[in-house]
Design a protein around this motif. Structure first.
Motif, PDB file in Angstrom:
ATOM      1  N   GLU A  55       0.675  -1.156   0.025  1.00  0.00           N
ATOM      2  CA  GLU A  55       0.080  -0.010  -0.021  1.00  0.00           C
ATOM      3  C   GLU A  55       0.709   1.236   0.016  1.00  0.00           C
ATOM      4  O   GLU A  55       0.423   2.373  -0.658  1.00  0.00           O
ATOM      5  N   ILE A  56       2.250   1.163   0.468  1.00  0.00           N
ATOM      6  CA  ILE A  56       2.867   2.358   0.786  1.00  0.00           C
ATOM      7  C   ILE A  56       3.141   2.815  -0.625  1.00  0.00           C
ATOM      8  O   ILE A  56       3.524   4.157  -0.903  1.00  0.00           O
ATOM      9  N   ILE A  57       3.344   2.058  -1.687  1.00  0.00           N
ATOM     10  CA  ILE A  57       3.758   2.662  -2.811  1.00  0.00           C
ATOM     11  C   ILE A  57       2.685   3.482  -3.710  1.00  0.00           C
ATOM     12  O   ILE A  57       2.893   3.932  -4.837  1.00  0.00           O
ATOM     13  N   ASN A  58       1.403   3.391  -3.152  1.00  0.00           N
ATOM     14  CA  ASN A  58       0.554   4.537  -3.614  1.00  0.00           C
ATOM     15  C   ASN A  58       1.175   5.990  -3.198  1.00  0.00           C
ATOM     16  O   ASN A  58       0.579   7.015  -3.748  1.00  0.00           O
ATOM     17  N   GLN A  59       2.076   6.054  -2.436  1.00  0.00           N
ATOM     18  CA  GLN A  59       2.700   7.335  -2.115  1.00  0.00           C
ATOM     19  C   GLN A  59       3.772   7.540  -3.042  1.00  0.00           C
ATOM     20  O   GLN A  59       4.674   8.571  -2.671  1.00  0.00           O
ATOM     21  N   GLU A  60       3.973   6.753  -4.035  1.00  0.00           N
ATOM     22  CA  GLU A  60       5.347   7.150  -4.849  1.00  0.00           C
ATOM     23  C   GLU A  60       4.705   8.606  -5.682  1.00  0.00           C
ATOM     24  O   GLU A  60       3.661   8.544  -6.266  1.00  0.00           O
ATOM     25  N   PRO A  61       5.785   9.210  -6.004  1.00  0.00           N
ATOM     26  CA  PRO A  61       7.309   9.086  -5.820  1.00  0.00           C
ATOM     27  C   PRO A  61       7.538   9.712  -4.462  1.00  0.00           C
ATOM     28  O   PRO A  61       8.756   9.868  -4.088  1.00  0.00           O
ATOM     29  N   ALA A  62       6.443  10.512  -3.829  1.00  0.00           N
ATOM     30  CA  ALA A  62       6.843  11.261  -2.599  1.00  0.00           C
ATOM     31  C   ALA A  62       7.727  10.372  -1.517  1.00  0.00           C
ATOM     32  O   ALA A  62       8.527  11.035  -1.018  1.00  0.00           O
ATOM     33  N   VAL A  63       7.294   9.148  -1.401  1.00  0.00           N
ATOM     34  CA  VAL A  63       8.126   8.394  -0.447  1.00  0.00           C
ATOM     35  C   VAL A  63       9.454   8.134  -0.611  1.00  0.00           C
ATOM     36  O   VAL A  63      10.408   8.409   0.244  1.00  0.00           O
ATOM     37  N   THR A  64       9.674   7.916  -1.892  1.00  0.00           N
ATOM     38  CA  THR A  64      11.128   7.929  -2.449  1.00  0.00           C
ATOM     39  C   THR A  64      11.897   8.952  -2.316  1.00  0.00           C
ATOM     40  O   THR A  64      13.227   9.157  -1.726  1.00  0.00           O
ATOM     41  N   ARG A  65      11.351  10.078  -2.533  1.00  0.00           N
ATOM     42  CA  ARG A  65      11.885  11.515  -2.433  1.00  0.00           C
ATOM     43  C   ARG A  65      12.204  11.735  -0.871  1.00  0.00           C
ATOM     44  O   ARG A  65      13.321  12.382  -0.427  1.00  0.00           O
ATOM     45  N   ALA A  66      11.214  11.472  -0.176  1.00  0.00           N
ATOM     46  CA  ALA A  66      11.518  11.678   1.649  1.00  0.00           C
ATOM     47  C   ALA A  66      12.433  11.020   1.855  1.00  0.00           C
ATOM     48  O   ALA A  66      13.060  11.514   3.169  1.00  0.00           O
ATOM     49  N   LEU A  67      12.716   9.772   1.338  1.00  0.00           N
ATOM     50  CA  LEU A  67      13.870   9.056   1.747  1.00  0.00           C
ATOM     51  C   LEU A  67      15.166   9.744   1.321  1.00  0.00           C
ATOM     52  O   LEU A  67      16.326   8.967   1.840  1.00  0.00           O
ATOM     53  N   GLY A  68      15.314  10.444   0.634  1.00  0.00           N
ATOM     54  CA  GLY A  68      16.440  11.408   0.282  1.00  0.00           C
ATOM     55  C   GLY A  68      17.076  10.582  -1.223  1.00  0.00           C
ATOM     56  O   GLY A  68      18.447  10.781  -1.574  1.00  0.00           O
ATOM     57  N   LEU A  69      16.197   9.854  -1.933  1.00  0.00           N
ATOM     58  CA  LEU A  69      16.726   9.033  -3.173  1.00  0.00           C
ATOM     59  C   LEU A  69      16.228   9.769  -4.332  1.00  0.00           C
ATOM     60  O   LEU A  69      15.156  10.438  -4.304  1.00  0.00           O
ATOM     61  N   ASP A  70      17.069   9.493  -5.262  1.00  0.00           N
ATOM     62  CA  ASP A  70      16.642  10.025  -6.641  1.00  0.00           C
ATOM     63  C   ASP A  70      15.144   9.279  -7.197  1.00  0.00           C
ATOM     64  O   ASP A  70      15.241   8.282  -7.678  1.00  0.00           O
ATOM     65  N   ALA A  71      14.017   9.980  -7.093  1.00  0.00           N
ATOM     66  CA  ALA A  71      12.990   9.290  -7.550  1.00  0.00           C
ATOM     67  C   ALA A  71      12.580   9.269  -9.059  1.00  0.00           C
ATOM     68  O   ALA A  71      11.939   8.653  -9.385  1.00  0.00           O
ATOM     69  N   ASP A  72      13.513   9.909  -9.669  1.00  0.00           N
ATOM     70  CA  ASP A  72      13.598   9.669 -11.167  1.00  0.00           C
ATOM     71  C   ASP A  72      14.360   8.352 -11.497  1.00  0.00           C
ATOM     72  O   ASP A  72      13.873   7.706 -12.488  1.00  0.00           O
ATOM     73  N   ARG A  73      15.237   7.869 -10.752  1.00  0.00           N
ATOM     74  CA  ARG A  73      15.955   6.603 -10.846  1.00  0.00           C
ATOM     75  C   ARG A  73      15.192   5.508 -10.269  1.00  0.00           C
ATOM     76  O   ARG A  73      15.302   4.305 -11.009  1.00  0.00           O
ATOM     77  N   TYR A  74      14.929   5.609  -9.015  1.00  0.00           N
ATOM     78  CA  TYR A  74      14.396   4.555  -8.122  1.00  0.00           C
ATOM     79  C   TYR A  74      13.103   4.780  -7.841  1.00  0.00           C
ATOM     80  O   TYR A  74      12.332   5.756  -7.524  1.00  0.00           O
ATOM     81  N   ALA A  75      12.208   3.588  -7.979  1.00  0.00           N
ATOM     82  CA  ALA A  75      10.951   3.673  -7.586  1.00  0.00           C
ATOM     83  C   ALA A  75      10.554   2.641  -6.494  1.00  0.00           C
ATOM     84  O   ALA A  75      10.886   1.563  -6.746  1.00  0.00           O
ATOM     85  N   LEU A  76       9.900   3.169  -5.472  1.00  0.00           N
ATOM     86  CA  LEU A  76       9.624   2.214  -4.489  1.00  0.00           C
ATOM     87  C   LEU A  76       8.678   1.091  -4.996  1.00  0.00           C
ATOM     88  O   LEU A  76       7.603   1.370  -5.501  1.00  0.00           O
TER      89      LEU A  76
END
Lengths: 173, 173
Positions: free
Chosen positions: A119-140
């Motif tokens: 269910e947490i991936i419903n918050q993509e890409p915000a969650v990846t960005r909040a973790l400090g990761l490059d959300a263009d490259r990485y998708a939770l």
């Protein structure tokens, strides 16, 4: 633990004791994920482990309604698709599923419990960005929360007959 | 076979001996698939088993460049997504991947070999239609070809260090 038994008895575990999990067990679980098959052997999965008082635990919690589980878990593995290693959405997502299943089975075989939080991936890409990761490259893709089980899991499965598109007959004489 | 060992030693098997596989082993493999986790426990996977001189073996062969493998295999399991049970493409495909991995692991634990053929779904929906199925409802997700291994598999995996987004340190004192 014997494989067929492990496969049949593994269930999602959503309640954990406060006992810590040795890093060797975390590594064994990640190692299991590493051996999953993937299309073109692209191995597009990437792992971020969150444990102890890592402030990113609360970052994850802020992006899911399953925060209680993540707070109880000894550790969590956030699993990402590395788009630089991706080649086909359906097959990449299937491969990530195989990787997740290997990790869930390994946790079970080690006497631990785990749950796949999708269910947490419903918050993509915000969650990846909040973790400090490059959300263009990485998708939770999912978070696996794990620890020592405090309660057994219990989800049911449909009988095989309902999954077969036609009956499977016994060996001919 | 012990689970962690099975996970680490399973490889895609693409060459099979002519020996048949008892239906009990096929059922054990399907049973393993049945126990996979899925979002909302929707269990959207459906199975069609093709073996022996079933003419649908050639139907599958006509839709993949891996026809040689399918002709050698003792049996094949075509795995479909039932769109009536689907709820989210990414999570459904991940769940199907977990289901496929359970089947591949079960085949390995039974001393058999198997390979996940994903390339055949490039021929969707033609292949599903050619199998006589309702292609509006069922989407082919992969075909697992299996039998007695004639040659070992040998694909490599990247070291864990390359998959970790940051180093994983040992237990603190």
């Amino acid at each position: 633990m014997e494989l067929l038994h492990a496969v049949a008895t593994r269930r999602s575990i959503r309640h954990f004791t406060p006992d810590p999990v040795p890093v060797a067990d975390i590594v064994a679980i990640l190692e299991a994920g590493r051996f999953a098959p993937s299309g073109r052997n692209s191995q597009p999965w990437r792992f971020l482990v969150v444990r102890g008082d890592d402030p990113r635990r609360e970052t994850l919690c802020a992006h899911t309604k399953y925060a209680r589980i993540l707070r109880e878990a000894a550790f969590a593995v956030a699993v990402f698709l590395d788009r630089e290693a991706a080649y086909d959405p359906v097959k990449d997502h299937q491969g990530i599923g195989a990787c997740l299943q290997n990790m869930l089975l390994a946790a079970h075989a080690l006497g631990l419990g785990a749950v796949w939080i999708g269910e947490i991936i419903n918050q993509e890409p915000a969650v990846t960005r909040a973790l400090g990761l490059d959300a263009d490259r990485y998708a939770l893709m999912a978070v696996v929360a794990a620890g020592h089980p405090a309660r057994p899991g219990k989800s049911a499965r449909r009988p095989l007959e309902e999954l077969l598109l036609e009956p499977l007959h016994g060996d001919e004489a």
